[in-house]
Design a protein around this motif. Structure first.
Motif, short mmCIF file in Angstrom:
data_model
loop_
_atom_site.label_atom_id
_atom_site.label_comp_id
_atom_site.label_asym_id
_atom_site.label_seq_id
_atom_site.Cartn_x
_atom_site.Cartn_y
_atom_site.Cartn_z
N VAL A 224 0.85 -1.20 0.00
CA VAL A 224 0.00 0.00 0.00
C VAL A 224 0.89 1.25 0.00
CG1 VAL A 224 -1.75 1.30 1.30
CG2 VAL A 224 -1.85 -1.21 1.23
N ARG A 227 2.60 1.92 -3.34
CA ARG A 227 1.70 2.51 -4.36
C ARG A 227 1.49 3.99 -4.07
NH1 ARG A 227 -1.32 -2.44 -3.92
NH2 ARG A 227 -2.83 -1.46 -2.55
N VAL A 228 1.30 4.33 -2.80
CA VAL A 228 1.08 5.74 -2.44
C VAL A 228 2.34 6.56 -2.76
CG1 VAL A 228 0.59 7.32 -0.53
CG2 VAL A 228 -0.63 5.16 -0.67
N GLU A 331 -5.48 4.90 1.25
CA GLU A 331 -4.81 4.98 -0.04
C GLU A 331 -5.51 5.99 -0.96
OE1 GLU A 331 -3.96 1.15 -1.70
OE2 GLU A 331 -3.29 1.99 -3.63
#
Ligand code: BDR
Ligand code: CA
Length: 336
Positions: A224, A227-228, A331
């Motif tokens: 997570v 991706r952020v 997210e």
């Protein structure tokens, strides 16, 4: 097309609260940043559902000087001019203990080599700031304490009408059914100032406790955060850097599947309370002895002879959380 516009106008007239329902909730975050505090503050500052009217600082994960510098760093990173007010340096009654540098790093932000902030805190204290804002926006402010509760207790001492002026209190702290994290029964924020916590839990306002019962069920995974960081390099890259130390701490304690998401869970509650299941309870705090900092929780309506709980106001205790949906909210808020 015109018919749709007409329909929307009529709906607005029939439901005059419609527009105000989407107004962002005004919050004051009371914090001891802290890695997970930093994640919580950045989540709040990025959320269109919240208007952060101020950040107040308190001792806890770091010294007050450090906490205040870190809060200013976060505000500057987010590119906002949210005011920061310095708060309590020590608990109301018990002696101050040294900060847990092994959890958050010596600087509180994972020893990621950050620069000092350019800004300065306000001239008023945290407690004065809370009272001033509550008087200026009666019934509108949600207090979001994610550190020891000293500033909130001090604000109550300045303005006994504070419970009438505040919309609600949503705090990260305590545990109802699970073990503690600084002693077998105590959670760190409540243990940090148990006297203040007992004052907050027994004041006549709406309190929601987002404690270890739920925050240990939410585990942040590197996927997570990666991706952020890729899609929002400024904020996400910062979060990636500061969380390496914190992640290593939890791994060293045998926590698997990601690190605990304590403070961001309280922010998530204010954004979307449907992520949680709560139960009505009365909470009192043990202020000394072996059980110091234990949030002794009577679920439901306690019998009259449990006097200390029977006479305490109702508190909403989070017992379950939809962890997957909370992580998705985190997210999507940082990468809109
Ligand atoms: C709480 O203690 C602190 O270490 C965290 O920032 C969080 O507020 C969890 O017990
Ligand atoms: Ca904290």
């Amino acid at each position: 097309m015109r018919a749709w516009i007409l329909l929307l106008l009529v709906a607005g007239a029939v439901c005059p609260t419609w527009a105000s329902d989407v107004e962002p909730v005004k919050v004051i975050i009371d914090s001891d940043p802290g890695v997970d505090d930093a994640m919580a503050i950045l989540l709040a500052l990025s959320s269109p559902s919240l208007e952060v009217v101020g950040i107040t600082t308190v001792f806890g994960n770091v010294t007050l000087d450090n906490a205040t510098a870190n809060a200013l760093t976060l505000v500057e990173l987010a590119g906002t001019d949210v005011p920061v007010a310095r708060g309590a340096e020590r608990p109301l009654t018990k002696p101050r203990r040294s900060p847990p540098t092994f959890v958050h790093g010596a600087d509180g932000l994972g020893e990621a080599g950050l620069q000092k902030p350019a800004g300065a805190p306000l001239d008023v204290s945290a407690a004065e700031f809370i009272v001033e804002m509550a008087r200026r926006h009666p019934g509108e402010i949600t207090l979001l304490p994610i550190g020891p509760l000293t500033n909130i207790a001090l604000a109550l001492a300045i303005e006994p009408r504070l419970p009438e002026l505040i919309r609600e209190v949503v705090l990260m702290g305590g545990s109802a059914r699970t073990e503690g994290n600084v002693t077998p029964v105590a959670e760190a924020n409540v243990f940090g100032d148990p006297h203040a916590a007992d004052i907050v839990f027994t004041a006549p306002w709406r309190v929601t406790m987002v404690g270890l019962d739920v925050t240990t069920k939410v585990r942040m995974q590197d996927e997570v955060l990666q991706r952020v960081a890729a899609d929002n390099p400024r904020i996400g890259g910062f979060v990636w850097d500061i969380t390496r130390f914190y992640k290593a701490f939890y791994e060293s304690r045998g926590v698997r599947g990601g690190f605990y998401v304590h403070d961001p869970s309280a922010v998530a509650y204010v954004i979307d309370p449907t992520l949680f299941q709560t139960a009505a309870a009365r909470v009192r705090v043990a202020t000394d002895g072996l059980a110091e900092g234990h949030t002794i929780t009577a679920l439901g309506t306690p019998p009259e002879f449990w006097t200390a709980w029977h006479e305490a106001p109702e508190v909403h205790v989070c017992l379950e959380v939809d962890a997957e949906r909370l992580l998705a909210l985190y997210e999507s808020t940082l990468v809109p």
